[in-house]
Design an enzyme around this catalytic site. Structure first.
Site, mmCIF file in Angstrom:
data_model
loop_
_atom_site.group_PDB
_atom_site.id
_atom_site.type_symbol
_atom_site.label_atom_id
_atom_site.label_comp_id
_atom_site.label_asym_id
_atom_site.label_seq_id
_atom_site.Cartn_x
_atom_site.Cartn_y
_atom_site.Cartn_z
ATOM 1 N N ARG A 122 0.543 -1.351 -0.171
ATOM 2 C CA ARG A 122 0.076 0.030 0.096
ATOM 3 C C ARG A 122 0.601 1.126 -0.290
ATOM 4 N NH1 ARG A 122 -3.000 -3.260 3.546
ATOM 5 N NH2 ARG A 122 -5.204 -4.536 2.622
ATOM 6 N N LYS A 144 2.161 12.174 -11.025
ATOM 7 C CA LYS A 144 1.964 11.103 -12.052
ATOM 8 C C LYS A 144 2.755 9.760 -12.356
ATOM 9 C CE LYS A 144 -0.833 13.942 -14.806
ATOM 10 N NZ LYS A 144 -1.037 14.180 -15.809
ATOM 11 N N GLU A 186 9.858 19.476 -24.889
ATOM 12 C CA GLU A 186 8.639 19.652 -23.777
ATOM 13 C C GLU A 186 9.201 20.912 -22.860
ATOM 14 O OE1 GLU A 186 6.048 18.293 -22.931
ATOM 15 O OE2 GLU A 186 6.373 16.156 -23.680
ATOM 16 N N LYS A 229 7.357 23.294 -13.883
ATOM 17 C CA LYS A 229 6.229 22.600 -13.021
ATOM 18 C C LYS A 229 5.830 22.007 -11.561
ATOM 19 C CE LYS A 229 4.888 17.600 -14.304
ATOM 20 N NZ LYS A 229 5.108 16.352 -14.962
ATOM 21 N N GLU A 239 -4.673 17.438 -10.784
ATOM 22 C CA GLU A 239 -5.347 17.929 -12.698
ATOM 23 C C GLU A 239 -6.397 18.169 -12.490
ATOM 24 O OE1 GLU A 239 -3.321 16.452 -15.704
ATOM 25 O OE2 GLU A 239 -4.693 17.141 -16.927
ATOM 26 N N ARG A 243 -3.310 22.376 -14.014
ATOM 27 C CA ARG A 243 -2.036 21.278 -14.473
ATOM 28 C C ARG A 243 -2.107 20.715 -15.841
ATOM 29 N NH1 ARG A 243 0.838 16.148 -10.322
ATOM 30 N NH2 ARG A 243 2.351 15.284 -12.953
ATOM 31 N N ASN A 247 -0.287 19.433 -20.869
ATOM 32 C CA ASN A 247 -0.694 19.226 -21.882
ATOM 33 C C ASN A 247 -0.927 20.095 -23.597
ATOM 34 O OD1 ASN A 247 -1.214 17.094 -20.678
ATOM 35 N ND2 ASN A 247 -3.390 17.895 -20.320
ATOM 36 N N HIS A 250 0.095 18.532 -27.072
ATOM 37 C CA HIS A 250 0.351 17.072 -26.712
ATOM 38 C C HIS A 250 -1.342 16.785 -27.634
ATOM 39 C CE1 HIS A 250 3.581 17.015 -24.099
ATOM 40 N NE2 HIS A 250 3.562 16.258 -23.519
ATOM 41 N N HIS A 254 -0.541 14.049 -29.059
ATOM 42 C CA HIS A 254 -0.373 12.188 -29.222
ATOM 43 C C HIS A 254 -1.139 11.454 -30.255
ATOM 44 C CE1 HIS A 254 -0.327 12.882 -24.297
ATOM 45 N NE2 HIS A 254 -0.044 11.753 -25.141
ATOM 46 N N HIS A 267 8.031 11.427 -28.577
ATOM 47 C CA HIS A 267 6.792 11.748 -27.881
ATOM 48 C C HIS A 267 7.251 12.702 -28.168
ATOM 49 C CE1 HIS A 267 3.935 12.549 -24.993
ATOM 50 N NE2 HIS A 267 4.606 13.222 -24.582
HETATM 51 P P1 NAD Z 1 12.120 5.833 -22.368
HETATM 52 O O1 NAD Z 1 12.110 5.787 -20.549
HETATM 53 O O2 NAD Z 1 11.592 5.079 -23.103
HETATM 54 O O3 NAD Z 1 13.895 6.585 -22.776
HETATM 55 C C1 NAD Z 1 14.052 6.773 -23.476
HETATM 56 C C2 NAD Z 1 15.551 5.709 -24.296
HETATM 57 O O4 NAD Z 1 15.939 6.219 -23.445
HETATM 58 C C3 NAD Z 1 14.907 4.542 -23.452
HETATM 59 O O5 NAD Z 1 15.541 3.094 -24.705
HETATM 60 C C4 NAD Z 1 15.684 3.869 -22.946
HETATM 61 O O6 NAD Z 1 16.280 3.144 -22.003
HETATM 62 C C5 NAD Z 1 17.282 5.266 -23.038
HETATM 63 N N1 NAD Z 1 17.713 6.107 -22.291
HETATM 64 C C6 NAD Z 1 16.722 7.261 -21.268
HETATM 65 N N2 NAD Z 1 18.173 7.095 -20.268
HETATM 66 C C7 NAD Z 1 18.994 6.867 -20.956
HETATM 67 C C8 NAD Z 1 20.473 7.563 -20.643
HETATM 68 N N3 NAD Z 1 20.673 7.805 -19.543
HETATM 69 N N4 NAD Z 1 21.826 6.734 -21.542
HETATM 70 C C9 NAD Z 1 21.598 6.000 -22.518
HETATM 71 N N5 NAD Z 1 20.233 5.558 -22.591
HETATM 72 C C10 NAD Z 1 19.131 6.282 -21.912
HETATM 73 O O7 NAD Z 1 11.377 7.192 -22.287
HETATM 74 P P2 NAD Z 1 11.001 8.172 -21.862
HETATM 75 O O8 NAD Z 1 11.463 9.873 -22.882
HETATM 76 O O9 NAD Z 1 12.450 9.315 -20.945
HETATM 77 O O10 NAD Z 1 10.209 8.836 -21.599
HETATM 78 C C11 NAD Z 1 8.579 8.389 -21.617
HETATM 79 C C12 NAD Z 1 7.346 8.081 -20.899
HETATM 80 O O11 NAD Z 1 7.177 8.860 -19.529
HETATM 81 C C13 NAD Z 1 6.398 7.665 -21.895
HETATM 82 O O12 NAD Z 1 5.550 6.592 -21.002
HETATM 83 C C14 NAD Z 1 5.598 8.182 -20.700
HETATM 84 O O13 NAD Z 1 4.181 8.091 -20.531
HETATM 85 C C15 NAD Z 1 5.881 8.653 -19.634
HETATM 86 N N6 NAD Z 1 5.543 10.484 -19.525
HETATM 87 C C16 NAD Z 1 5.278 10.245 -18.114
HETATM 88 C C17 NAD Z 1 5.273 12.159 -17.165
HETATM 89 C C18 NAD Z 1 4.080 11.824 -16.296
HETATM 90 O O14 NAD Z 1 4.181 12.482 -15.646
HETATM 91 N N7 NAD Z 1 4.559 10.602 -15.478
HETATM 92 C C19 NAD Z 1 5.437 12.794 -18.461
HETATM 93 C C20 NAD Z 1 5.536 12.453 -19.197
HETATM 94 C C21 NAD Z 1 5.815 11.666 -20.055
HETATM 95 N N1 GLY Z 2 3.035 15.210 -17.952
HETATM 96 C C1 GLY Z 2 2.212 16.287 -17.538
HETATM 97 C C2 GLY Z 2 1.541 16.357 -16.276
HETATM 98 O O1 GLY Z 2 3.078 16.369 -15.538
HETATM 99 O O2 GLY Z 2 0.859 16.621 -15.800
#
Ligand code: NAD
Ligand code: GLY
Length: 362
Positions: A122, A144, A186, A229, A239, A243, A247, A250, A254, A267
């Site tokens: 939990r 998030k 971003e 942020k 949100e 917040r 987006n 996006h 998306h 992305h």
């Molecule tokens: P990711 O985690 O897939 O990383 C991108 C690629 O880079 C992967 O292949 C990873 O292994 C590689 N990588 C990362 N750091 C590295 C480094 N220092 N050296 C070598 N390789 C490295 O993708 P991302 O773009 O970081 O994140 C995308 C994800 O984040 C999506 O799932 C999206 O939904 C989520 N997201 C969440 C929020 C939130 O608020 N929680 C906001 C935006 C995006």
């Molecule tokens: N990436 C959008 C949020 O964190 O609200």
């Protein structure tokens, strides 16, 4: 160099530590935040081989007993099967309610490990160690967490804040350049929606940004994004309204990712195109001047992000927009910008205008 940004959320407040070459401070920072005992570092196979050992040694030298769980890299890892496998891994590692999880990787690992931390026993504490630019400026901050379902992205999750965030800019040296530039999209977003002087600062330093180099500049840029942020999340953690400005770009972004079949555009690239879509709509509907819209487009171009999406039919994009999470009664909602540095949420765009803007982006 260590640059701290506070996230003020009452008893869920925490700090974002930003610097170059600070991964070996992880153990000390965890101890200082009151974390001790056992810990599971969750990472992926690209990041783990490069950085998990440094993280582990730093934790161990602070008296923390750490183990590493390495998962396949990529969006498909953010799924229910991995969550259940990680619960078993947490039990195997002897994690109890006083233990914690470290998410070492990009947004995929951060969202997944955060969700495991939010739900295992939990909820146990967790730490975000983002290693992609996108994760440093966006996903690791604000709480998030979540996973994808076969039916769609991010459909299961929890708002769950970390105990601290450590962003070591030096880890970006191994990030593929395309992923790095995607993170820049971003960064532009924060200037456009919230901070005109920051946007101007990006314009002034634009030549230095498309390739990783100037760490002082990058620390300031990442720090400012985290401050923005943090300010937004402090006002609207779950949100309820504000917040949603995060987006910007996006909605169409998306839809393009979906139509193109995740992979053709990463992305941030889709967000760049979605941002231009929203900026052009803002000229027609929100009073954004054509000159400011042009400046937004020029910044994306200078960052070597795509500004056109040829080959995708409006009908297909419209179909994807119809099932967007932000769509109400078939009408997608957009963040629009009356001026650079200000934004409004929940806007609809007339059908004919959406189609015209999209066709001009092709
Ligand atoms: P990711 O985690 O897939 O990383 C991108 C690629 O880079 C992967 O292949 C990873 O292994 C590689 N990588 C990362 N750091 C590295 C480094 N220092 N050296 C070598 N390789 C490295 O993708 P991302 O773009 O970081 O994140 C995308 C994800 O984040 C999506 O799932 C999206 O939904 C989520 N997201 C969440 C929020 C939130 O608020 N929680 C906001 C935006 C995006
Ligand atoms: N990436 C959008 C949020 O964190 O609200």
């Amino acid at each position: 160099m260590l640059y701290d940004v506070p996230v003020n959320l009452g008893d869920r407040s925490y700090k974002i530590h930003i610097g170059a070459g600070i991964l070996d401070q992880l153990g000390g920072l965890c101890s200082a935040a009151g974390l001790k005992g056992k810990c599971l570092i969750i990472t992926d196979e690209n990041v783990g081989g490069l950085y998990a050992k440094t993280a582990l040694q730093s934790l161990e030298s602070a008296g923390i007993v750490a183990q590493i769980a390495t998962l396949p890299a990529g969006e498909q890892t953010k799924c229910g099967e991995q969550v259940f496998a990680l619960y078993s891994r947490c039990i195997e590692a002897g994690l109890d309610r006083h233990s914690f999880i470290v998410a070492l990787g990009g947004g995929v690992i951060g969202d997944l490990a955060g969700y495991v931390a939010a739900t295992y026993l939990r909820g146990i504490p967790f730490v975000q160690v983002p290693t992609s630019l996108l994760a440093m400026v966006d996903s690791s901050v604000g709480g998030k967490t979540g996973i994808n379902l076969p039916e769609g992205k991010n459909l299961v999750g929890a708002f769950y804040q970390p105990q601290l965030v450590l962003a070591d800019l030096q880890t970006l040296e191994t990030l593929p350049i395309r992923e790095y530039r995607a993170g820049l999209a971003e960064i532009v977003k924060y200037g456009v929606i919230y901070d005109a002087p920051f946007f101007q600062n990006l314009e002034q330093n634009i030549a230095e940004l498309p390739n990783l180099g100037n760490m002082d500049l990058l620390a300031k840029v990442v720090g400012r994004c985290c401050e923005i942020k943090a300010a937004v999340v402090a006002q609207d953690e779950r949100e309820g309204g504000l917040r949603a400005i995060l987006n910007f770009g996006h909605t169409a972004g998306h839809a393009l990712e979906k139509v193109a079949g995740y992979g053709e555009y990463v992305h941030g690239e889709a967000v760049a195109i979605g941002s231009i879509f929203a900026a052009r709509a803002s000229v027609a509907l929100a009073g954004l001047s054509q000159a400011e819209c042009d400046r937004i487009e020029q910044v994306f171009q200078a960052l070597q992000l795509p500004v056109h999406a040829p080959g995708y039919k409006w009908e297909d994009l419209r179909g994807a927009l119809a099932v967007d999470k932000k769509t109400v009664a078939g009408m997608p909602k957009f963040v629009l910008v009356p001026r650079i540095g200000t934004s409004s949420i929940g806007n609809e765009i007339p059908e004919a205008l959406m189609e015209e803007i999209w066709n001009n982006l092709g």
